[in-house]
Design an enzyme around this catalytic site. Structure first.
Site, PDB file in Angstrom:
ATOM      1  N   GLU A  54       0.872  -1.166   0.000  1.00  0.00           N
ATOM      2  CA  GLU A  54       0.000   0.000   0.000  1.00  0.00           C
ATOM      3  C   GLU A  54       0.915   1.223   0.000  1.00  0.00           C
ATOM      4  O   GLU A  54       1.811   1.312   0.849  1.00  0.00           O
ATOM      5  CB  GLU A  54      -0.886   0.003   1.260  1.00  0.00           C
ATOM      6  CG  GLU A  54      -1.877   1.132   1.171  1.00  0.00           C
ATOM      7  CD  GLU A  54      -2.762   1.312   2.399  1.00  0.00           C
ATOM      8  OE1 GLU A  54      -2.766   0.448   3.284  1.00  0.00           O
ATOM      9  OE2 GLU A  54      -3.430   2.362   2.446  1.00  0.00           O
ATOM     10  N   ARG A  60       5.226 -12.748   9.687  1.00  0.00           N
ATOM     11  CA  ARG A  60       5.864 -11.445   9.507  1.00  0.00           C
ATOM     12  C   ARG A  60       7.285 -11.524  10.015  1.00  0.00           C
ATOM     13  O   ARG A  60       7.575 -12.297  10.923  1.00  0.00           O
ATOM     14  CB  ARG A  60       5.179 -10.387  10.375  1.00  0.00           C
ATOM     15  CG  ARG A  60       3.858  -9.931   9.940  1.00  0.00           C
ATOM     16  CD  ARG A  60       3.362  -8.889  10.931  1.00  0.00           C
ATOM     17  NE  ARG A  60       3.727  -7.551  10.503  1.00  0.00           N
ATOM     18  CZ  ARG A  60       3.057  -6.859   9.594  1.00  0.00           C
ATOM     19  NH1 ARG A  60       2.001  -7.372   9.008  1.00  0.00           N
ATOM     20  NH2 ARG A  60       3.435  -5.651   9.253  1.00  0.00           N
ATOM     21  N   LYS A  82       4.421   0.739   9.167  1.00  0.00           N
ATOM     22  CA  LYS A  82       4.537   2.015   8.463  1.00  0.00           C
ATOM     23  C   LYS A  82       3.889   3.152   9.250  1.00  0.00           C
ATOM     24  O   LYS A  82       4.384   4.278   9.262  1.00  0.00           O
ATOM     25  CB  LYS A  82       3.868   1.908   7.094  1.00  0.00           C
ATOM     26  CG  LYS A  82       4.769   1.271   6.048  1.00  0.00           C
ATOM     27  CD  LYS A  82       4.091   1.282   4.693  1.00  0.00           C
ATOM     28  CE  LYS A  82       3.305   0.029   4.497  1.00  0.00           C
ATOM     29  NZ  LYS A  82       2.445  -0.019   3.350  1.00  0.00           N
TER      30      LYS A  82
HETATM   31  P1  ATP Z   1       2.527  -1.946   7.691  1.00  0.00           P
HETATM   32  O1  ATP Z   1       1.804  -2.407   8.898  1.00  0.00           O
HETATM   33  O2  ATP Z   1       3.962  -1.667   7.925  1.00  0.00           O
HETATM   34  O3  ATP Z   1       1.853  -0.836   6.957  1.00  0.00           O
HETATM   35  P2  ATP Z   1       1.404  -3.645   5.802  1.00  0.00           P
HETATM   36  O4  ATP Z   1       1.262  -5.107   5.872  1.00  0.00           O
HETATM   37  O5  ATP Z   1       0.162  -2.884   5.980  1.00  0.00           O
HETATM   38  O6  ATP Z   1       2.543  -3.216   6.764  1.00  0.00           O
HETATM   39  P3  ATP Z   1       1.666  -3.462   3.006  1.00  0.00           P
HETATM   40  O7  ATP Z   1       2.160  -2.340   2.198  1.00  0.00           O
HETATM   41  O8  ATP Z   1       0.222  -3.786   2.941  1.00  0.00           O
HETATM   42  O9  ATP Z   1       2.085  -3.158   4.483  1.00  0.00           O
HETATM   43  O10 ATP Z   1       2.527  -4.764   2.755  1.00  0.00           O
HETATM   44  C1  ATP Z   1       2.869  -5.267   1.489  1.00  0.00           C
HETATM   45  C2  ATP Z   1       3.222  -6.711   1.631  1.00  0.00           C
HETATM   46  O11 ATP Z   1       4.318  -6.867   2.537  1.00  0.00           O
HETATM   47  C3  ATP Z   1       2.086  -7.522   2.202  1.00  0.00           C
HETATM   48  O12 ATP Z   1       1.997  -8.728   1.481  1.00  0.00           O
HETATM   49  C4  ATP Z   1       2.472  -7.756   3.621  1.00  0.00           C
HETATM   50  O13 ATP Z   1       1.912  -8.940   4.095  1.00  0.00           O
HETATM   51  C5  ATP Z   1       4.006  -7.794   3.533  1.00  0.00           C
HETATM   52  N1  ATP Z   1       4.611  -7.387   4.805  1.00  0.00           N
HETATM   53  C6  ATP Z   1       4.382  -6.264   5.494  1.00  0.00           C
HETATM   54  N2  ATP Z   1       5.069  -6.241   6.640  1.00  0.00           N
HETATM   55  C7  ATP Z   1       5.775  -7.395   6.687  1.00  0.00           C
HETATM   56  C8  ATP Z   1       6.673  -7.981   7.626  1.00  0.00           C
HETATM   57  N3  ATP Z   1       6.998  -7.366   8.757  1.00  0.00           N
HETATM   58  N4  ATP Z   1       7.192  -9.189   7.333  1.00  0.00           N
HETATM   59  C9  ATP Z   1       6.893  -9.807   6.188  1.00  0.00           C
HETATM   60  N5  ATP Z   1       6.045  -9.318   5.279  1.00  0.00           N
HETATM   61  C10 ATP Z   1       5.486  -8.126   5.502  1.00  0.00           C
HETATM   62 MG    MG Z   2      -1.399  -3.801   4.506  1.00  0.00          MG
END
Ligand code: ATP
Ligand code: MG
Length: 557
Positions: free
Chosen positions: A33, A260, A270
């Site tokens: 995102e 994760r 983020k």
């Molecule tokens: P955040 O909470 O930091 O915003 P998010 O999961 O909302 O993380 P996205 O941009 O939606 O962020 O993530 C893109 C991809 O990266 C998704 O498939 C998510 O599952 C993966 N991802 C995000 N954080 C992690 C992590 N700590 N370890 C492994 N994969 C991750």
């Molecule tokens: Mg997300």
């Protein structure tokens, strides 16, 4: 270090292939995102997906999941693309969930027509109250049986900007008594008063994540949609949404979840990283203390080190916290092979070599990297007065002090053996100057018997007559607490490591003055450092990447 055995995702894919899935139909995606910069956790998801695509020679899309215009921005899209490229990966298609807004809308109209969705005109609080609990079924909304034509007409009005945010939402008609709370008639569309980075004001209704994600996978014909464990309960819904639209002749995406990556002493969210940026705790998304890819890059981490790190951490089915020391180990290992050595003195004290002529100027040829003979050598200037670290000399040394003290010998790295004979003190009784003699036959690498003579200590040094003054930023962990992720945003301030950054002057050998932003070096006996973009023609600025050894544990017992 890197495990070569199959991870559980590869096992799933191999089983699918054994059962007749056509390898040509394999397709993956990385779906960020664009609401912030990517962090080290994302590196894991990136490496997992891109390496799978490589291994199976499959397609991989970069898809921006851009359905929350309030938090999203083009600058994040640009940074994400740059970060993934820097890691060394390229994607087949650059996709945007927002490109599917029309298709998602059409499918929603279809759902309403088939009595599988309805417009709810209650407030979000009322809807939440009716959700029930995991052990108690929810209550039907009074709008659940709203006539189809009425829902269609209001939904059309919503699309045309005739309703305000919160007035109506579109909900899927799934099951208000499902044990999975996410299945209790989830909201799939809401009205927002926000300009979208790409569709601008064309759309005022925005599809929710769950509705968008699986359908986008389907549109792109992604075969294996890999996400983190928190989405496991969403899988039922992912499948329900697919059931409504899937053509049996096409690929039906399959969601699978992995753990994760959490890293000690930092945060991988983020939203919380945005807080650090906005509250100016750090200097920006690429502050070298940030766990963002941009921050790590600026700190001196290499793509290879990051990839090795996430591969070493493995693909797990259960959440865990990986020690920061593993990340540091990986970057040390990589930089040790790649970096030229340089000598830089931070807290200098002057040495005068009394048996040298006043204007002695000798060019020494010093090996750049003992780990890499192809790295060649450089020239270093040896003069009558030189600088060493103040901490490398002691007036009253303890027993096992192998550095310099009166009556003792040390080797100057790449140069000669010197012996301290006398100390001159200033008015505050601090060491002002050390008078030494050097052994002219002991030149490093000269092959003489004296050059092979073993002395216990070897010190780095620079000429005090000609050197380059630089600025050095020493960094340490941003948080003092090992798992800051467990703290709410408003408590983060209280667990910061107060000493996460300090700025020092350094005196470097002349060869360092030729470096450019992005060049990495090992400052001998100190650690790895990278020239920062804040460097100017007049003054080079270096960021510390990592020390030579793991000394966090000793400092923080
Ligand atoms: P955040 O909470 O930091 O915003 P998010 O999961 O909302 O993380 P996205 O941009 O939606 O962020 O993530 C893109 C991809 O990266 C998704 O498939 C998510 O599952 C993966 N991802 C995000 N954080 C992690 C992590 N700590 N370890 C492994 N994969 C991750
Ligand atoms: Mg997300």
């Amino acid at each position: 270090m890197v495990k070569e055995s199959k991870n559980f995702i590869e096992i799933i894919i191999d089983q699918d292939l054994e059962q007749g899935f056509d390898p040509a139909d394999l397709c993956f995606r990385f779906p960020p995102e664009p609401n912030g910069y990517l962090h080290v956790g994302h590196v894991k998801a990136i490496v997992l997906n891109f390496e799978l695509a490589k291994k199976y020679q499959a397609k991989i899309n970069l898809r921006f999941d851009d359905t929350n215009p309030e938090n999203e921005d083009q600058k994040y899209i640009d940074a994400i693309k740059e970060n993934i490229s820097w890691l060394g990966y390229s994607w087949d298609k650059e996709c945007y969930a927002s490109d599917y807004f029309q298709q998602l809308y059409d499918w929603s109209v279809q759902l309403i027509s088939e009595d599988k969705a309805y417009v709810d005109s209650q407030s979000s609080e009322e809807i939440a109250k009716q959700k029930g609990t995991p052990t108690e079924p929810g209550k039907n909304s009074p709008y659940r049986d709203r006539p189809t034509h009425e829902s269609l007409s209001i939904f059309n009005d919503m699309k045309n900007g005739k309703s305000s945010p919160g007035q109506h939402v579109l909900r899927a008609k799934v099951d208000m008594s499902s044990p999975n709370m996410l299945m209790r008639d989830p909201v799939i569309y809401r009205v927002l008063n926000a300009s979208h980075p790409r569709t601008k004001t064309d759309w005022v209704i925005f599809p929710m994540y769950d509705w968008t994600h699986g359908e986008s996978d389907y549109i792109e014909q992604v075969s294996h949609s890999l996400c983190t464990l928190e989405f496991k309960p969403h899988r039922d819904l992912y499948d329900w949404f697919l059931d409504q639209v899937v053509d049996p002749k096409k690929i039906r995406p399959k969601q699978r979840e992995f753990a994760r990556l959490n890293l000690s002493h930092t945060i991988t969210s983020k939203r919380k990283l945005l807080f650090l940026v906005e509250s100016k705790i750090v200097e920006g998304w690429d502050d070298p203390r940030m766990p963002t890819i941009s921050g790590l890059k600026r700190r001196g981490y290499t793509p290879e080190a990051l990839k090795n790190f996430v591969k070493s951490a493995g693909v797990a089915k259960r959440d865990n916290i990986i020690e920061m020391s593993l990340l540091e180990f990986c970057v040390r290992e990589d930089l040790n092979k790649k970096c030229n050595r340089m000598m830089v003195v931070q807290e200098p004290v002057k040495i005068t070599i009394t048996n040298l002529e006043d204007n002695h100027k000798e060019i020494l040829v010093v090996e750049n990297n003992p780990e890499d003979p192809s790295a060649g050598s450089r020239e270093m200037l040896f003069t009558k007065t030189i600088l060493i670290e103040r901490s490398d000399f002691m007036i009253n040394p303890p027993k096992k002090f192998f550095r310099l003290s009166v009556g003792n010998e040390v080797r100057l790295k790449g140069a000669y053996i010197i012996k301290a004979n006398e100390v001159l003190l200033d008015e505050n009784q601090a060491v002002a100057e050390i008078l030494c003699t050097y052994d002219p036959k002991s030149k490093s690498g000269s092959g003489s018997e004296e050059s092979k003579r073993k002395v216990k200590g070897t010190l780095h040094w620079v000429s005090s007559e000609k050197n380059t003054k630089v600025t050095i930023r020493e960094y340490d962990r941003l948080f003092a607490h090992p798992s800051p992720g467990q703290f709410p945003t408003d408590k983060l301030q209280s667990i910061l490591n107060k000493d996460s950054m300090s700025v020092h002057a350094g005196y470097a050998e002349l060869a360092l003055s030729k470096s450019k932003a992005g060049d990495s070096f090992q400052f001998q006996r100190k650690g790895y450092y990278i020239a920062d973009k804040d460097s100017s023609e007049e003054l080079l600025v270096f960021n510390k990447t990592v020390s030579l050894r793991d000394n966090w544990k000793n400092k923080h017992k």
